[in-house]
Design a protein around this motif. Structure first.
Motif, PDB file in Angstrom:
ATOM      1  N   TYR A 297      41.233  40.227  34.371  1.00  0.00           N
ATOM      2  CA  TYR A 297      42.220  41.257  34.041  1.00  0.00           C
ATOM      3  C   TYR A 297      43.484  40.647  33.446  1.00  0.00           C
ATOM      4  O   TYR A 297      43.958  41.067  32.391  1.00  0.00           O
ATOM      5  N   TYR A 298      44.041  39.639  34.109  1.00  0.00           N
ATOM      6  CA  TYR A 298      45.297  39.060  33.631  1.00  0.00           C
ATOM      7  C   TYR A 298      45.112  38.231  32.362  1.00  0.00           C
ATOM      8  O   TYR A 298      46.019  38.165  31.534  1.00  0.00           O
TER       9      TYR A 298
ATOM     10  N   SER B 108      50.032  37.717  38.085  1.00  0.00           N
ATOM     11  CA  SER B 108      50.238  37.723  39.536  1.00  0.00           C
ATOM     12  C   SER B 108      50.420  36.295  40.039  1.00  0.00           C
ATOM     13  O   SER B 108      50.062  35.330  39.371  1.00  0.00           O
TER      14      SER B 108
ATOM     15  N   SER C 292      35.355  38.265  48.083  1.00  0.00           N
ATOM     16  CA  SER C 292      36.562  37.528  47.712  1.00  0.00           C
ATOM     17  C   SER C 292      36.380  36.851  46.355  1.00  0.00           C
ATOM     18  O   SER C 292      37.312  36.794  45.545  1.00  0.00           O
TER      19      SER C 292
ATOM     20  N   LYS D 259      45.122  40.879  29.768  1.00  0.00           N
ATOM     21  CA  LYS D 259      46.438  41.498  29.676  1.00  0.00           C
ATOM     22  C   LYS D 259      47.413  40.597  28.920  1.00  0.00           C
ATOM     23  O   LYS D 259      48.192  41.064  28.091  1.00  0.00           O
TER      24      LYS D 259
ATOM     25  N   GLU E  59      40.373  39.626  38.990  1.00  0.00           N
ATOM     26  CA  GLU E  59      41.820  39.503  38.799  1.00  0.00           C
ATOM     27  C   GLU E  59      42.137  38.532  37.658  1.00  0.00           C
ATOM     28  O   GLU E  59      42.988  38.810  36.802  1.00  0.00           O
ATOM     29  N   VAL E  60      41.447  37.406  37.610  1.00  0.00           N
ATOM     30  CA  VAL E  60      41.654  36.438  36.527  1.00  0.00           C
ATOM     31  C   VAL E  60      41.258  37.048  35.189  1.00  0.00           C
ATOM     32  O   VAL E  60      41.972  36.899  34.191  1.00  0.00           O
TER      33      VAL E  60
ATOM     34  N   THR F 107      48.820  34.842  42.341  1.00  0.00           N
ATOM     35  CA  THR F 107      47.526  34.219  42.610  1.00  0.00           C
ATOM     36  C   THR F 107      46.967  33.494  41.397  1.00  0.00           C
ATOM     37  O   THR F 107      46.461  32.388  41.521  1.00  0.00           O
ATOM     38  N   VAL F 108      47.067  34.085  40.222  1.00  0.00           N
ATOM     39  CA  VAL F 108      46.420  33.508  39.044  1.00  0.00           C
ATOM     40  C   VAL F 108      47.234  32.409  38.375  1.00  0.00           C
ATOM     41  O   VAL F 108      46.712  31.714  37.515  1.00  0.00           O
TER      42      VAL F 108
ATOM     43  N   GLY G 135      36.679  39.604  43.741  1.00  0.00           N
ATOM     44  CA  GLY G 135      38.091  39.993  43.584  1.00  0.00           C
ATOM     45  C   GLY G 135      38.878  38.989  42.766  1.00  0.00           C
ATOM     46  O   GLY G 135      39.633  39.357  41.858  1.00  0.00           O
ATOM     47  N   LEU G 136      38.711  37.705  43.065  1.00  0.00           N
ATOM     48  CA  LEU G 136      39.431  36.665  42.328  1.00  0.00           C
ATOM     49  C   LEU G 136      39.009  36.623  40.871  1.00  0.00           C
ATOM     50  O   LEU G 136      39.852  36.551  39.969  1.00  0.00           O
ATOM     51  N   SER G 137      37.712  36.688  40.608  1.00  0.00           N
ATOM     52  CA  SER G 137      37.257  36.603  39.213  1.00  0.00           C
ATOM     53  C   SER G 137      37.686  37.827  38.403  1.00  0.00           C
ATOM     54  O   SER G 137      38.064  37.695  37.240  1.00  0.00           O
TER      55      SER G 137
END
Length: 120
Positions: free
Chosen positions: A98-99, A17, A88, A102, A95-96, A19-20, A91-93
């Motif tokens: 996850y990606y 994403s 927040s 991935k 997301e990081v 963001t990351v 959510g950020l941690s």
């Protein structure tokens, strides 16, 4: 195209994403034109605590300027700021995390640059 731009495009094409692939905190790196490492290569726990602190401070400050200044002080305002920072940061941690799983990123930023012949 500079290395920084190439790396962002490369990681975005791999499925990360927006963001990351940006350094954290996003605004400071943008203003200072810094070459910080992408969030993807930061520790999710470290990012959580950074966002917990910055999110709480900025949300609380913004809300105080806009709304709370005209109200009587309340402990609930502090709780709402902490809740915003916590959510927040979470959510950020996540997301990081996850990606990074991935894209199978297990190496550090310096090692990843060497693996892809992008040493700065």
């Amino acid at each position: 195209m500079h290395n920084k731009e190439f790396i962002e495009v490369y990681l975005r094409q791999k499925g990360a994403s927006r963001t990351v692939v940006k350094p954290y905190p996003f605004l400071w790196h943008w203003l200072l034109k810094s070459n910080g490492k992408p969030c993807l290569f930061e520790s999710p726990l470290k990012l959580f605590f950074k966002e917990l602190f910055l999110g709480t401070v900025f949300w609380g400050g913004f809300m105080w300027l806009i709304v709370w200044r005209s109200q009587e002080p309340s402990i609930n305002n502090l709780y709402m700021s902490l809740l915003f920072g916590f959510l927040s940061g979470l959510g950020l941690s996540l997301e990081v995390l996850y990606y990074s799983r991935k894209l199978k990123i297990t190496s550090s930023w310096a090692e990843w640059l060497k693996e892809h012949d992008l040493a700065e």
